[in-house]
Scaffold this motif. Structure first.
Motif, PDB file in Angstrom:
ATOM      1  N   THR A  53      63.659  47.931  40.850  1.00 43.00           N
ATOM      2  CA  THR A  53      64.212  47.647  42.346  1.00 43.00           C
ATOM      3  C   THR A  53      63.243  47.238  43.258  1.00 43.00           C
ATOM      4  OG1 THR A  53      63.714  49.968  42.784  1.00 43.00           O
ATOM      5  CG2 THR A  53      65.591  49.683  41.721  1.00 43.00           C
ATOM      6  N   ALA A  72      63.235  52.673  47.620  1.00 43.70           N
ATOM      7  CA  ALA A  72      64.469  51.750  47.497  1.00 43.70           C
ATOM      8  C   ALA A  72      65.673  52.547  48.445  1.00 43.70           C
ATOM      9  CB  ALA A  72      64.695  51.789  46.140  1.00 43.70           C
ATOM     10  N   GLY A 126      60.777  49.705  47.155  1.00 43.81           N
ATOM     11  CA  GLY A 126      61.349  50.256  45.904  1.00 43.81           C
ATOM     12  C   GLY A 126      59.979  50.200  44.791  1.00 43.81           C
TER      13      GLY A 126
END
Length: 260
Positions: free
Chosen positions: A151, A30, A147
């Motif tokens: 996320t 992420a 991610g």
């Protein structure tokens, strides 16, 4: 339409010319330092991209741009689009038009058949130049996973029937690979097809007038190469989106805007 054939462009050769496969799935952490954007099918419309990056204040030191593929064909800046692959902030997946370029370079598709679906920009390219581009394109995955957990988002070209675990496994047979680069069944028959437990997934390939979400898959190709179409960019996992036509971008000086 060449949907009945998958040309396995996701390949590369080592120094002994032994065939090896590029990873079908690439994972990215992420982005804790900046923003992640996803761009629709570029099709050689780089001036529109210049404008959009300028519009959002793209920060090449911290932001990233993911592409759903189809960098080339139909537009008039295809070589400039391919040059994006060398930008450290740009991450593309393999689209069917890149797949076609590879097939031509590798002798599995006649040039005139590729020209018929938009490859005419390459008529002046030597076989060596085309092979050089194909070598770079063979390194592209079919999927980028960004991610984890809340996320997470996925980027692929056309469509995928399965969940995150299926995607992560990366064991795609010929039929699945075909669908991931050429499929339009989800976009055309959404009401009759099951939805899977995928994380938010950004797709292109099938042109839409406005962004269209079907289950977890969001189609963001708004026909940049079409006179009445636009290039669309979204900020991943948000509702923010930006679109511009090539003509409008050039009218606002996009050709003079530098890429990061």
């Amino acid at each position: 339409m060449f949907g009945a054939h998958t040309w396995r462009c996701g390949q590369r050769y080592d120094e002994t010319m032994t065939l090896t496969l590029a990873p079908d799935v690439q994972h990215h952490a992420a982005n804790a330092a900046g923003r992640d954007f996803v761009i629709g099918d570029l099709h050689g419309c780089v001036d529109a991209l210049r404008y959009l990056l300028h519009k959002v204040g793209f920060d090449a030191a911290h932001d990233r741009l993911f592409s759903v593929g189809d960098l080339v064909d139909r537009g008039d800046q295809c070589e400039e689009a391919l040059a994006l692959l060398d930008k450290p902030w740009f991450y593309a997946v393999l689209g069917n038009h890149e797949d076609s370029l590879c097939a031509v370079a590798e002798g599995r598709l006649a040039r005139h058949r590729w020209y018929a679906i938009g490859g005419g920009w390459a008529q002046g390219l030597s076989d060596h130049a085309l092979a050089t581009y194909a070598k770079r394109l063979r390194e592209l995955p079919l999927v980028r996973v960004v991610g984890e957990g809340e996320t997470r988002f996925n980027v692929l070209h056309a469509e995928f029937f399965g969940d995150d675990a299926d995607l992560d496994a990366g064991r795609f047979d010929a039929e699945v690979r075909e669908r991931m680069m050429w499929g339009r069944e989800l976009a055309f028959n959404a009401a009759r097809l099951p939805h899977y437990a995928l994380s938010p997934t950004y797709c292109g390939h099938t042109p839409v007038r406005e962004l269209r979400q079907i289950g977890s898959q969001t189609f963001i190709d708004t026909g940049a190469f079409i006179p009445e179409g636009r290039l669309t960019m979204v900020e991943a996992l948000t509702s923010r989106q930006w679109s511009i036509s090539v003509q409008a971008a050039r009218a606002m000086g996009a050709a003079e805007m530098t890429l990061p």
